[in-house]
Design a protein around this motif. Structure first.
Motif, short mmCIF file in Angstrom:
data_model
loop_
_atom_site.label_atom_id
_atom_site.label_comp_id
_atom_site.label_asym_id
_atom_site.label_seq_id
_atom_site.Cartn_x
_atom_site.Cartn_y
_atom_site.Cartn_z
N THR A 88 0.70 -1.13 -0.14
CA THR A 88 0.19 0.02 -0.28
C THR A 88 1.04 1.77 -0.07
N LEU A 89 0.32 2.27 -0.75
CA LEU A 89 0.81 3.15 -0.85
C LEU A 89 0.25 4.30 0.27
N ASP A 90 -1.18 4.47 0.12
CA ASP A 90 -2.08 5.06 0.98
C ASP A 90 -3.11 4.87 0.44
N ASP A 91 -4.04 4.54 1.06
CA ASP A 91 -5.54 4.60 0.41
C ASP A 91 -7.03 4.86 1.25
N SER A 92 -7.40 4.99 0.85
CA SER A 92 -8.63 4.90 1.90
C SER A 92 -10.89 4.65 1.58
N TYR A 93 -11.03 4.51 2.40
CA TYR A 93 -12.41 3.15 2.53
C TYR A 93 -13.25 3.51 3.04
N ARG A 94 -14.45 4.37 2.53
CA ARG A 94 -15.73 4.49 3.57
C ARG A 94 -16.76 3.47 3.63
N THR A 95 -17.85 3.73 5.00
CA THR A 95 -18.28 2.84 5.04
C THR A 95 -18.95 3.74 6.03
N ARG A 96 -20.38 3.26 5.82
CA ARG A 96 -21.57 3.98 7.34
C ARG A 96 -21.60 2.42 8.19
N MET A 97 -21.50 2.75 9.48
CA MET A 97 -21.76 1.94 10.04
C MET A 97 -22.85 2.42 11.83
N VAL A 98 -23.78 1.59 11.88
CA VAL A 98 -24.76 2.10 12.83
C VAL A 98 -24.24 0.87 14.06
N VAL A 99 -23.57 2.13 15.34
CA VAL A 99 -23.24 1.39 16.26
C VAL A 99 -24.37 2.17 17.19
N ASP A 100 -24.59 1.46 18.62
CA ASP A 100 -25.89 1.28 18.87
C ASP A 100 -26.71 2.61 18.82
N ASN A 101 -27.59 2.06 17.43
CA ASN A 101 -28.48 2.85 16.31
C ASN A 101 -28.18 4.02 16.62
N ARG A 102 -27.37 4.56 16.20
CA ARG A 102 -26.90 5.27 15.93
C ARG A 102 -25.56 5.26 14.82
N PRO A 103 -25.58 5.91 13.78
CA PRO A 103 -25.01 6.20 12.64
C PRO A 103 -23.94 6.63 12.46
N CYS A 104 -22.73 6.29 11.60
CA CYS A 104 -21.84 6.30 11.75
C CYS A 104 -20.87 6.50 10.51
N PHE A 105 -20.44 7.50 9.95
CA PHE A 105 -19.71 7.74 8.00
C PHE A 105 -17.93 7.43 8.59
N LEU A 106 -17.78 5.83 8.77
CA LEU A 106 -16.05 5.99 9.04
C LEU A 106 -15.43 6.20 7.51
N GLU A 107 -14.88 6.96 8.28
CA GLU A 107 -13.64 6.55 6.99
C GLU A 107 -12.22 6.23 7.09
N ILE A 108 -11.42 5.37 6.51
CA ILE A 108 -10.48 4.22 7.14
C ILE A 108 -9.06 4.81 6.48
N ILE A 109 -8.06 5.49 6.83
CA ILE A 109 -6.87 5.86 6.27
C ILE A 109 -6.04 4.25 6.55
N ASP A 110 -5.52 3.79 5.27
CA ASP A 110 -4.97 2.95 5.01
C ASP A 110 -3.57 3.09 5.09
N THR A 111 -2.57 3.24 5.16
CA THR A 111 -1.11 3.82 5.18
C THR A 111 0.16 3.17 5.26
N ALA A 112 0.67 3.31 4.38
CA ALA A 112 1.88 2.99 3.62
C ALA A 112 3.10 2.39 5.19
N GLY A 113 3.54 1.13 5.32
CA GLY A 113 4.54 0.68 6.19
C GLY A 113 5.62 1.47 6.22
#
Length: 212
Positions: free
Chosen positions: A36-61
């Motif tokens: 990985t150089l650097d990448d990002s992933y986005r997803t919508r989760m519902v935790v404890d009945n409350r939504p969250c838009f999560l962006e995950i930054i996957d970094t290089a080693g």
């Protein structure tokens, strides 16, 4: 009400950082990814009945992309430090990643305190230590006890996971969101707050591991 959270994942090349993100976001096992150089992933989760838009930054080693990784750390709101239970070398680098996160966030905090009003200053950032590849028990080089002891010394949450099988992956991300909310957003009802021991033996005290 929806939350937004930027989560930065750090760790050595090949420990399964991309696999963690792909398992959560796509419910697939990412096998044979290029480094990985650097990448990002986005997803919508519902935790404890409350939504969250999560962006995950996957970094290089480790290596030449350290400066770029620090840019992501500056803007990150929560962190996962990943190592492989099959690689003692990746485990030995955990403390360096942790210290790097603390230094970068501390430098930004000083900068913000000089420039911003209290209401706009830096949020408190949870950190989780994640040991990956628990499906490869025959190749294990780092014991669960060692991971737990390191997490305790760093005041970090701790999980062991298998992105290949999916075990404990979603729960890990759910609890990152819970911890961030608990320390940065209006408090939920008492019955939904996190307390020590509430969410299983694979977690260290969830009220700690905060960069403030």
């Amino acid at each position: 009400m929806s939350d937004k959270l930027t989560l930065v994942v750090v760790g050595d090349e090949g420990v399964g950082k991309s696999a963690l993100a792909v398992r959560l976001c796509l419910d697939q096992f990412a096998e044979g990814f290029e480094p990985t150089l650097d990448d990002s992933y986005r997803t919508r989760m519902v935790v404890d009945n409350r939504p969250c838009f999560l962006e995950i930054i996957d970094t290089a080693g480790r290596g030449e992309y350290a400066a770029l990784r620090e840019d992501y750390i500056r803007d990150g709101e929560a962190f996962i430090i990943a190592y492989s239970i099959t690689s003692r070398a990746s485990f030995s680098h955990v403390r360096a990643y942790y210290n790097n996160i603390k230094k970068v966030k501390k430098d930004k905090e000083v900068e913000n305190n000089l420039q911003l009003s209290p209401s706009k200053r830096q949020s408190r950032s949870p950190i989780i230590l994640v040991g990956t590849k628990t499906d490869l028990q025959a190749q294990r080089e780092v014991s669960f006890k060692e991971g737990r002891m390191l997490s305790q010394s760093l005041d970090c949450w701790f999980y062991e996971t298998s992105p290949k099988c999916g075990s404990d992956v979603e729960r890990t991300f759910n609890d990152v969101i819970r911890c961030f909310r608990q320390h940065n957003l209006p408090s939920p009802p008492a019955s939904k707050r996190l307390w020590k021991g509430q969410i299983g033996r694979r977690i260290h005290d969830p009220r700690r591991c905060i960069i403030s």
